[in-house]
Design an enzyme around this catalytic site. Structure first.
Site, PDB file in Angstrom:
ATOM      1  N   TYR A  43     -52.049  10.737 -12.048  1.00 43.12           N
ATOM      2  CA  TYR A  43     -52.678  11.960 -12.572  1.00 43.12           C
ATOM      3  C   TYR A  43     -52.851  13.000 -11.459  1.00 43.12           C
ATOM      4  CZ  TYR A  43     -56.546  14.838 -14.347  1.00 43.12           C
ATOM      5  OH  TYR A  43     -57.355  15.874 -14.711  1.00 43.12           O
ATOM      6  N   GLY A  84     -52.369   7.308 -14.520  1.00 45.43           N
ATOM      7  CA  GLY A  84     -53.748   6.779 -14.458  1.00 45.43           C
ATOM      8  C   GLY A  84     -54.480   7.535 -13.379  1.00 45.43           C
ATOM      9  N   LYS A 123     -57.944 -10.096   3.908  1.00 48.32           N
ATOM     10  CA  LYS A 123     -58.178  -9.985   2.464  1.00 48.32           C
ATOM     11  C   LYS A 123     -59.167 -11.064   2.050  1.00 48.32           C
ATOM     12  CE  LYS A 123     -56.769  -7.646  -1.131  1.00 48.32           C
ATOM     13  NZ  LYS A 123     -56.541  -6.198  -1.146  1.00 48.32           N
ATOM     14  N   GLY A 146     -46.668   6.314 -15.025  1.00 43.34           N
ATOM     15  CA  GLY A 146     -48.101   6.036 -14.904  1.00 43.34           C
ATOM     16  C   GLY A 146     -48.891   7.278 -14.537  1.00 43.34           C
TER      17      GLY A 146
HETATM   18  P1  NAD Z   1     -54.333   3.050 -12.707  1.00 42.09           P
HETATM   19  O1  NAD Z   1     -54.533   1.791 -13.440  1.00 42.09           O
HETATM   20  O2  NAD Z   1     -55.411   4.072 -12.702  1.00 42.09           O
HETATM   21  O3  NAD Z   1     -53.007   3.779 -13.229  1.00 42.09           O
HETATM   22  C1  NAD Z   1     -51.834   3.105 -13.569  1.00 42.09           C
HETATM   23  C2  NAD Z   1     -51.403   3.655 -14.907  1.00 42.09           C
HETATM   24  O4  NAD Z   1     -50.117   3.122 -15.229  1.00 42.09           O
HETATM   25  C3  NAD Z   1     -52.328   3.265 -16.063  1.00 42.09           C
HETATM   26  O5  NAD Z   1     -52.806   4.432 -16.691  1.00 42.09           O
HETATM   27  C4  NAD Z   1     -51.431   2.442 -17.001  1.00 42.09           C
HETATM   28  O6  NAD Z   1     -51.702   2.686 -18.360  1.00 42.09           O
HETATM   29  C5  NAD Z   1     -50.051   2.920 -16.615  1.00 42.09           C
HETATM   30  N1  NAD Z   1     -48.975   1.971 -16.892  1.00 42.09           N
HETATM   31  C6  NAD Z   1     -48.968   0.629 -16.692  1.00 42.09           C
HETATM   32  N2  NAD Z   1     -47.785   0.104 -17.040  1.00 42.09           N
HETATM   33  C7  NAD Z   1     -47.022   1.136 -17.457  1.00 42.09           C
HETATM   34  C8  NAD Z   1     -45.701   1.237 -17.950  1.00 42.09           C
HETATM   35  N3  NAD Z   1     -44.910   0.171 -18.072  1.00 42.09           N
HETATM   36  N4  NAD Z   1     -45.230   2.458 -18.287  1.00 42.09           N
HETATM   37  C9  NAD Z   1     -46.022   3.558 -18.182  1.00 42.09           C
HETATM   38  N5  NAD Z   1     -47.275   3.507 -17.722  1.00 42.09           N
HETATM   39  C10 NAD Z   1     -47.781   2.316 -17.368  1.00 42.09           C
HETATM   40  O7  NAD Z   1     -53.949   2.631 -11.202  1.00 42.09           O
HETATM   41  P2  NAD Z   1     -53.852   3.525  -9.899  1.00 42.09           P
HETATM   42  O8  NAD Z   1     -55.117   3.399  -9.143  1.00 42.09           O
HETATM   43  O9  NAD Z   1     -53.315   4.864 -10.233  1.00 42.09           O
HETATM   44  O10 NAD Z   1     -52.762   2.708  -9.103  1.00 42.09           O
HETATM   45  C11 NAD Z   1     -51.399   2.779  -9.454  1.00 42.09           C
HETATM   46  C12 NAD Z   1     -50.584   2.008  -8.433  1.00 42.09           C
HETATM   47  O11 NAD Z   1     -50.850   2.533  -7.127  1.00 42.09           O
HETATM   48  C13 NAD Z   1     -50.917   0.526  -8.355  1.00 42.09           C
HETATM   49  O12 NAD Z   1     -49.733  -0.179  -8.055  1.00 42.09           O
HETATM   50  C14 NAD Z   1     -51.879   0.442  -7.179  1.00 42.09           C
HETATM   51  O13 NAD Z   1     -51.858  -0.818  -6.573  1.00 42.09           O
HETATM   52  C15 NAD Z   1     -51.295   1.492  -6.264  1.00 42.09           C
HETATM   53  N6  NAD Z   1     -52.245   2.020  -5.292  1.00 42.09           N
HETATM   54  C16 NAD Z   1     -53.356   2.674  -5.704  1.00 42.09           C
HETATM   55  C17 NAD Z   1     -54.253   3.168  -4.755  1.00 42.09           C
HETATM   56  C18 NAD Z   1     -55.481   3.922  -5.153  1.00 42.09           C
HETATM   57  O14 NAD Z   1     -56.087   4.577  -4.299  1.00 42.09           O
HETATM   58  N7  NAD Z   1     -55.875   3.906  -6.406  1.00 42.09           N
HETATM   59  C19 NAD Z   1     -54.004   2.961  -3.392  1.00 42.09           C
HETATM   60  C20 NAD Z   1     -52.833   2.297  -2.989  1.00 42.09           C
HETATM   61  C21 NAD Z   1     -51.967   1.841  -3.973  1.00 42.09           C
END
Ligand code: NAD
Length: 356
Positions: A183, A179, A80, A177
């Site tokens: 989604y 996001g 990292k 969530g």
């Molecule tokens: P993102 O920010 O696009 O989506 C997260 C969503 O959660 C946001 O829309 C936010 O408004 C919502 N949120 C936050 N707190 C909340 C709450 N208390 N109640 C309801 N909604 C809430 O992030 P993402 O890329 O979808 O990632 C989500 C999780 O998955 C994170 O923990 C991230 O580390 C993990 N992750 C993501 C990926 C990836 O490819 N994007 C890969 C591995 C792990």
């Protein structure tokens, strides 16, 4: 913090500090373990309160990457980079090219990628100075749909283990969530005919998007998500959401989603879920779709091969659930046992010299 003591305790290989006089670039790269291959892990840019906070974060995240890649069956180790600075102030072409030069100086022992506050454009600048970078614009692309796909297979595996069938259409889901990953995951669940889906969000734009596109997905208030009468709770928001307060509210029999570091305290809350008979799909195994995708970018990228590899999350989770059952440990611990076993085994087969 005594860093050498910490390195010895958790088997870290290397900590590299760097400071670039011209651009003010300041950061740390940690290489945790390279038994399986080069250490891969994203570059996080954050305004850390102290140097110590930055190093601790980097150590923790690098070690997490070792487990994640090992459990995903990849020939990668864990590493990292964290950069200390204000994301709104420090970013520039020169800043990231300076970082690229430090990455290059490690001669392939470490490969970087995107993380919090860094994006594909930044990776393109790094690429101008080194080949040891993944997540380039126009290559493997946005990892979120693939992370969601992996979680979808993980949910199927969890259903199979808990209820004896992986038929998604027979069960109901509460997604925290909507996001990026949440989604896409909701779309996969809908396509598979999910009986009922509830979701929660705090971002109005994301609430509206879901309501407009899928009015059949029911919105609930953020603090009501844990107590929904559903079969599967699907965390796709922040970390540490499973804790002393939330766990007693859970009605679901399965927790499986994309979020990282879901358990506030891995041992305590992992055991708490187990004692309540709730099957927990370990975060770093179920959300490995993104890193599997990045891994393929390092070789000949082929989306069909990526999908095939991501599908393996299904069998892998079943194996891990089995280990947990047999060894009477929680599933998060079982996932670490699984990852450590793979590292130890590959180390052994490398013990005899073969000329290539
Ligand atoms: P993102 O920010 O696009 O989506 C997260 C969503 O959660 C946001 O829309 C936010 O408004 C919502 N949120 C936050 N707190 C909340 C709450 N208390 N109640 C309801 N909604 C809430 O992030 P993402 O890329 O979808 O990632 C989500 C999780 O998955 C994170 O923990 C991230 O580390 C993990 N992750 C993501 C990926 C990836 O490819 N994007 C890969 C591995 C792990």
């Amino acid at each position: 913090m005594n860093k050498f003591e910490y390195m010895e305790r958790y088997g870290f290989e290397q900590i590299i500090y760097f400071y670039d006089k011209a651009t003010g670039l300041k950061g740390v790269t940690v290489i945790h373990d390279t038994t399986l291959g080069p250490a891969l892990g994203g570059t996080r840019l954050w305004n850390y309160a102290s140097e110590e906070d930055a190093v601790i974060d980097c150590l923790r995240l690098a070690r997490g990457m070792t487990y994640k890649s090992a459990a995903a069956g990849l020939n990668l180790g864990g590493g990292k980079t964290v950069l200390i600075g204000d994301p709104n102030k420090v970013k520039s072409e020169a800043y990231f090219r300076a970082l690229g030069r430090y990455v290059q100086s490690l001669n392939g022992r470490y490969i970087t990628a995107e993380d919090v506050n860094t994006n594909t454009k930044d990776m393109d600048y790094i690429r101008m100075e080194t080949d040891y970078v993944s997540g380039i614009e126009g290559k493997s692309g946005n990892p979120s749909p693939l992370t969601a796909l992996g979680a979808f297979h993980g949910i199927r595996a969890s259903l199979k283990f808990k209820f004896g069938t992986d038929d998604v259409s027979r069960y109901s889901y509460a997604v925290q969530g909507a996001g990026q990953t949440g989604y896409y995951l909701i779309q996969y669940l809908l396509e598979a005919g999910a009986k009922k889906i509830y979701f929660t969000e705090i971002n109005d734009r994301h609430i509206k998007r879901m309501k407009d596109e899928h009015p059949e997905v029911i919105f609930v208030a953020p603090d009501a998500i844990f107590s929904q009468e559903v079969d599967v709770l699907v965390p796709c928001a922040l970390g540490a959401v499973l804790n002393d307060q939330s766990i007693p509210q859970i009605k679901a029999k399965i927790v499986a989603g994309t979020a990282n570091n879901v358990l506030a305290d891995e041992d305590k809350h992992g055991n708490m879920l187990r004692d309540l008979g709730i099957l927990y799909a370990p975060d770093f195994v179920i959300n490995a779709g993104g890193v599997i995708n990045v891994y393929h970018e390092l070789h000949d990228y082929n989306i069909h091969a990526v999908h095939k590899d991501i599908e393996k999350i299904y069998d892998r989770l079943l194996e891990i659930f089995q280990i947990a059952q047999e060894q009477k440990i929680n599933t998060q611990e079982a996932a670490k046992v699984y990852a450590r076993n793979r590292i130890a085994m590959i180390q052994q087969i490398h013990a005899n010299y073969i000329k290539r």
